[in-house]
Design a protein around this motif. Structure first.
Motif, short mmCIF file in Angstrom:
data_model
loop_
_atom_site.label_atom_id
_atom_site.label_comp_id
_atom_site.label_asym_id
_atom_site.label_seq_id
_atom_site.Cartn_x
_atom_site.Cartn_y
_atom_site.Cartn_z
N VAL A 22 -5.98 6.12 8.80
CA VAL A 22 -4.75 5.45 8.39
C VAL A 22 -4.99 4.00 7.94
N ILE A 23 -5.90 3.30 8.58
CA ILE A 23 -6.14 1.90 8.23
C ILE A 23 -6.46 1.72 6.75
N PRO A 24 -7.36 2.52 6.15
CA PRO A 24 -7.65 2.32 4.72
C PRO A 24 -6.43 2.49 3.81
N PHE A 25 -5.51 3.38 4.18
CA PHE A 25 -4.29 3.56 3.40
C PHE A 25 -3.47 2.28 3.39
N PHE A 26 -3.27 1.69 4.57
CA PHE A 26 -2.46 0.47 4.64
C PHE A 26 -3.19 -0.73 4.03
N ILE A 27 -4.51 -0.73 4.04
CA ILE A 27 -5.26 -1.77 3.33
C ILE A 27 -5.04 -1.63 1.83
N GLU A 28 -5.05 -0.39 1.32
CA GLU A 28 -4.78 -0.16 -0.10
C GLU A 28 -3.38 -0.62 -0.47
N LEU A 29 -2.44 -0.46 0.43
CA LEU A 29 -1.07 -0.91 0.21
C LEU A 29 -1.00 -2.44 0.12
N GLY A 30 -1.92 -3.12 0.81
CA GLY A 30 -1.95 -4.58 0.74
C GLY A 30 -1.93 -5.29 2.08
N ARG A 109 -1.66 4.13 -7.24
CA ARG A 109 -2.80 3.80 -6.37
C ARG A 109 -2.76 4.58 -5.07
N LEU A 110 -1.58 4.68 -4.47
CA LEU A 110 -1.46 5.35 -3.18
C LEU A 110 -1.62 6.87 -3.32
N LYS A 112 -3.69 8.27 -5.25
CA LYS A 112 -5.15 8.47 -5.26
C LYS A 112 -5.71 8.48 -3.84
N HIS A 113 -4.94 7.96 -2.88
CA HIS A 113 -5.34 7.96 -1.47
C HIS A 113 -4.62 9.05 -0.69
N GLY A 114 -4.08 10.04 -1.41
CA GLY A 114 -3.47 11.19 -0.75
C GLY A 114 -1.98 11.10 -0.50
N ALA A 115 -1.33 10.03 -0.92
CA ALA A 115 0.11 9.90 -0.72
C ALA A 115 0.86 10.86 -1.62
N GLN A 116 2.06 11.24 -1.20
CA GLN A 116 2.92 12.12 -2.00
C GLN A 116 4.29 11.48 -2.13
N LEU A 117 4.81 11.46 -3.34
CA LEU A 117 6.15 10.97 -3.60
C LEU A 117 7.13 11.95 -2.98
N VAL A 118 8.10 11.46 -2.18
CA VAL A 118 9.06 12.33 -1.52
C VAL A 118 10.09 12.86 -2.52
N GLY A 119 10.70 11.97 -3.26
CA GLY A 119 11.68 12.35 -4.28
C GLY A 119 11.18 11.82 -5.61
N GLU A 120 11.81 10.75 -6.07
CA GLU A 120 11.37 10.09 -7.29
C GLU A 120 11.64 8.60 -7.18
N VAL A 121 11.07 7.84 -8.08
CA VAL A 121 11.36 6.41 -8.14
C VAL A 121 12.72 6.27 -8.83
N VAL A 122 13.64 5.60 -8.17
CA VAL A 122 14.99 5.44 -8.71
C VAL A 122 15.35 3.96 -8.81
N GLN A 123 16.29 3.67 -9.70
CA GLN A 123 16.75 2.29 -9.85
C GLN A 123 18.11 2.15 -9.22
N TYR A 124 18.28 1.11 -8.40
CA TYR A 124 19.57 0.79 -7.80
C TYR A 124 20.14 -0.41 -8.54
N GLN A 125 21.17 -0.16 -9.32
CA GLN A 125 21.83 -1.19 -10.12
C GLN A 125 20.78 -2.00 -10.89
N ASP A 126 20.96 -3.30 -10.97
CA ASP A 126 19.97 -4.16 -11.64
C ASP A 126 19.11 -4.89 -10.60
N SER A 127 19.11 -4.36 -9.36
CA SER A 127 18.47 -5.07 -8.25
C SER A 127 17.08 -4.58 -7.89
N TYR A 128 16.93 -3.25 -7.70
CA TYR A 128 15.69 -2.71 -7.17
C TYR A 128 15.32 -1.40 -7.83
#
Length: 151
Positions: A22-30, A109-110, A112-128
């Motif tokens: 798990v440590i290398p995954f969180f290092i890759e995250l930053g 990047r993640l 490539k370290h075995g992570a899986q997207l749960v749903g999709e990347v979504v936009q919330y208004q003009d904020s995030y």
């Protein structure tokens, strides 16, 4: 006015099967590995209610130094439950949210370290732009990219 004695949130803890996985995954995250230690004995069990325990921990810290994630690998007693496959609307379910500069780059990047997207990347208004991913060992984390006036 009520006098609030809370000073800060010190850290969030996640129990893992293997710190080495798990440590290398969180290092890759930053996050940076701040330290690794073994906690054992009757005194620690009095805090957790588990009695005599032997736990290896790794403390991960965000680049700004303000937030910490404590990863714990129980050597004894043995792990008795696993909540990682529970749906995200389960009571008591845990996830950690991180703000990133470029969510698309971070997701790729993640993955490539075995992570899986749960749903999709979504936009919330003009904020995030937001997403959930399952990282190392199926740990659920959220990613958020602030849009517009960053920082």
């Amino acid at each position: 006015m009520e006098n609030n004695k809370l000073i800060r949130m010190d850290n969030m803890g996640i129990v893992v099967e293997s710190l080495d996985n798990v440590i290398p995954f969180f290092i890759e995250l930053g996050l940076k590995l701040e330290g690794r230690a073994t906690i054992e004995g009757e005194w620690a069990g009095r805090v957790t209610g588990l009695g005599d325990q032997h736990v290896e921990i790794a403390m991960m810290v965000t680049p700004d130094g303000h937030s910490r994630l404590e990863l714990s690998q129980f050597l004894s007693p043995t792990v008795v439950s696993d909540h990682r496959t529970a749906p995200v609307n389960s009571l008591g379910y845990l996830r950690v949210m991180f703000t990133v500069e470029d969510i698309d780059e971070m997701v790729s990047r993640l993955i490539k370290h075995g992570a899986q997207l749960v749903g999709e990347v979504v936009q919330y208004q003009d904020s995030y732009r937001l997403c959930y991913i399952r990282g190392a060992e199926g740990i659920l984390i959220g990613l958020a990219e602030q849009l517009g006036n960053k920082r």
